[in-house]
Design an enzyme around this catalytic site. Structure first.
Site, short mmCIF file in Angstrom:
data_model
loop_
_atom_site.label_atom_id
_atom_site.label_comp_id
_atom_site.label_asym_id
_atom_site.label_seq_id
_atom_site.Cartn_x
_atom_site.Cartn_y
_atom_site.Cartn_z
N SER A 112 -9.75 2.53 2.85
CA SER A 112 -8.90 3.19 1.90
C SER A 112 -8.00 2.25 1.10
O SER A 112 -7.53 2.60 0.03
CB SER A 112 -8.02 4.20 2.64
OG SER A 112 -7.13 3.53 3.53
N LYS A 166 0.85 -1.20 0.00
CA LYS A 166 0.00 0.00 0.00
C LYS A 166 0.89 1.25 0.00
O LYS A 166 1.89 1.31 0.71
CB LYS A 166 -0.91 -0.02 1.23
CG LYS A 166 -1.96 1.09 1.24
CD LYS A 166 -2.88 0.97 2.46
CE LYS A 166 -3.95 2.05 2.46
NZ LYS A 166 -4.81 2.00 3.66
N SER A 177 -9.68 0.16 7.04
CA SER A 177 -9.15 0.18 5.66
C SER A 177 -8.50 -1.11 5.18
O SER A 177 -8.18 -1.23 3.99
CB SER A 177 -8.16 1.31 5.51
OG SER A 177 -8.86 2.53 5.49
N1 GLN Z 1 -13.05 4.74 6.16
C1 GLN Z 1 -12.24 5.14 7.27
C2 GLN Z 1 -11.89 6.60 7.16
O1 GLN Z 1 -12.21 7.15 6.17
C3 GLN Z 1 -11.08 4.23 7.34
C4 GLN Z 1 -9.74 4.81 7.19
C5 GLN Z 1 -8.62 3.87 7.40
O2 GLN Z 1 -8.77 2.81 8.00
N2 GLN Z 1 -7.46 4.29 6.95
O3 GLN Z 1 -11.32 7.19 8.02
#
Ligand code: GLN
Length: 511
Positions: free
Chosen positions: A156, A81, A180
């Site tokens: 994400s 990632k 995420s």
């Molecule tokens: N959807 C969550 C956010 O927007 C998850 C983010 C993450 O785990 N990096 O903050």
């Protein structure tokens, strides 16, 4: 041969490499070929390092031929990632503000996968600075879900999940601040694990919210996740929140998986209104299977989980607004100089205006507001109190059961654009995943099948007490065995054949 190679699990590929049935160069080339064939349609990668990957693979093959003792994943390709910095390889965290920045060092999890002999293929797409649930907030365009290219792959870490689901990489690294890793796993039919907070070093992970961030595995099988977990976990003096403890083998927990006598608590608050019927149906079928395997299913209540989203969307922006202050046009990446202006403040402001996307700006403003004098106690202070209440809900629940279970996310993959205009509807996706980050406990998402109403993948989430990550691999491994036996093969065997899209106009355009 090459199609066969990309469909092996990482554990199987590792065995073939160890037996000398295949070389790492061949395995790496097979995955690079797959990326060339399908990534125009999927867009899982922001950057592919073909040449360097083949050189690393050739070096590994030489070490193996020389009789060096190598680990179970040596020679297996991996996707990373883009939130993790990689020496000599672009690392943007999905943002324009880091375009062109080449880090001078590797993040600790990257160092560890390199030391274990894994072959980095490149960097995967993500929502900008890991803010989002769909990859639509990536500054470089979204990733497409391999099950349906018109739908989101989660976020994400949609790029990591899609790369694994599309057989472009056997394994990937992700980061999970509010879901995420787990939510993309849920919508792509893959396995995703958020380890205990502090289990994996965050050194070199571009910080979103430092008290919530955790790096973890993204894979197609529970055993593969365990093998990768064993590689990346462990104390790192470069991260002051890294736990100074020795971990049991997660791979052993999968190999010995047995749920007889295991008490599984179904979280009442995450099993009702707002959850798609097909998601709940597969969730309950999975629980029945586990019950037949000897587990005891009980209902538990976590009364404060309903406030998790509200608390998280104050704590996260507060920490993010502070973490992102370092992108100031001086130290990294982009610099925009407005016409004829020279003050440092004007350059900083023009750079941040041009370099950050709308969701990042929204959260910086929210976070700065929540931390400002006069509002601190009302917002940030209250959110921290809710965080304590959520932690107490976990303590009370784990006094009664060994692991907790819920659907990983409320719905299957939604269509592009469906939630983009309404940030709160996007945030609501995280209802089931956020509590674990607030409490620092580990979680896994395991595929439970396809929702009957739309034929798209869904997952079950298990949560365990902090430091008890091995319990997740035990229950996840046991469930996977039962489900794969029922399906007569892995779920991803049923995913569409993406090479049919190889010559489409979109793909040619994207390439
Ligand atoms: N959807 C969550 C956010 O927007 C998850 C983010 C993450 O785990 N990096 O903050």
């Amino acid at each position: 041969m090459s199609d066969e190679l990309i469909r092996l699990s990482a554990a199987e590929l590792g065995e073939k490499l160890a037996a000398g049935d295949v070389s790492s160069v061949e395995a790496t080339r097979a995955h690079l070929d797959r990326i060339a064939a399908v990534d125009g349609a999927v867009h899982a990668f922001l950057h592919v390092e073909g040449e360097r990957a083949l050189e690393t693979a050739a070096d590994l093959d030489r070490r193996r031929a020389a009789g060096e003792a190598l680990g179970p994943l040596a020679g297996v390709p991996i996707a990373i990632k883009d939130v993790l910095v990689t020496k000599g390889m672009p690392s943007t965290s999905g943002s324009r503000i880091l375009e062109g920045w080449i880090p001078p060092y590797d993040a600790t999890p990257v160092t560890k996968v390199r030391e274990a002999g894994l072959i980095p293929l490149g960097k995967t797409n993500m929502d900008e600075f890991a803010m989002g649930s769909s990859t639509e907030h990536s500054a470089y365009g979204p990733t497409h879900n391999p099950w349906d290219l018109d739908r989101i792959p989660g976020g994400s870490g949609g790029g990591s999940a899609a790369s694994v689901a599309a057989f472009e990489a056997p394994l990937a690294l992700g980061s999970d601040t509010g879901g995420s890793i787990r939510q993309p796993a849920h919508v792509t039919g893959t396995v995703g694990v958020k380890p205990t907070y502090g289990a994996v070093s965050r050194y070199g992970s571009i910080a979103l919210a430092s008290s919530l961030d955790q790096i973890g595995p993204v894979t197609r099988t529970v055993l593969d996740a365990a093998l990768l977990h064993d590689v990346i976990a462990g104390h790192d003096p470069l991260d002051s929140t890294s736990l100074p403890m020795a971990w049991p083998s997660m791979a052993d927990a999968v190999r010995r998986a047995d749920v007889s006598g295991l008490r599984i608590g179904v979280i009442k608050e995450l099993d009702g209104a707002g959850f798609q019927p097909g998601v709940r149906q597969r969730f309950h079928e999975a629980l029945e299977l586990l019950e037949r395997g000897g587990a005891e299913i009980v209902e538990v209540s976590a009364p404060h989980f309903e406030y998790s989203i509200a608390a998280y969307y104050l704590i996260l922006p507060a920490e993010a607004s502070s973490n992102l202050a370092k992108f100031d046009s001086v130290r990294f990446g982009l610099r925009v100089t407005p016409d004829g202006a020279g003050t440092v403040e004007q350059v900083m402001s023009a750079t941040r205006e041009a370099g950050f996307g709308p969701e990042v700006k929204r959260r910086i403003i929210l976070g700065t507001y929540a931390l400002s004098a006069g509002y601190y106690d009302a917002y940030y202070g209250s959110a921290q109190k809710v965080r304590t209440l959520v932690q107490r809900d976990f303590d009370a629940a784990f006094a009664k059961v060994d692991v907790l279970a819920s659907p990983t996310a409320p719905t299957t993959a939604f269509k592009f654009g469906e939630k983009l205009a309404d940030p709160v509807s996007m945030y609501l996706n995280d209802i089931a995943t956020i509590p674990a980050n607030l409490a620092g406990v580990p979680g896994i998402s395991v595929p439970t099948g396809l929702a009957p109403e739309d034929g798209l993948p869904v997952g079950i989430q298990f949560l365990a007490p902090a430091r008890e990550d091995a319990r997740l691999y035990n229950v996840g491994g046991a469930l996977e065995q039962l489900l794969v036996a029922e399906w007569g093969g892995p779920l991803l065997g049923r995913a569409p054949d993406l090479t049919a899209h190889e010559l489409s106009a979109t793909e040619e355009g994207a390439l």
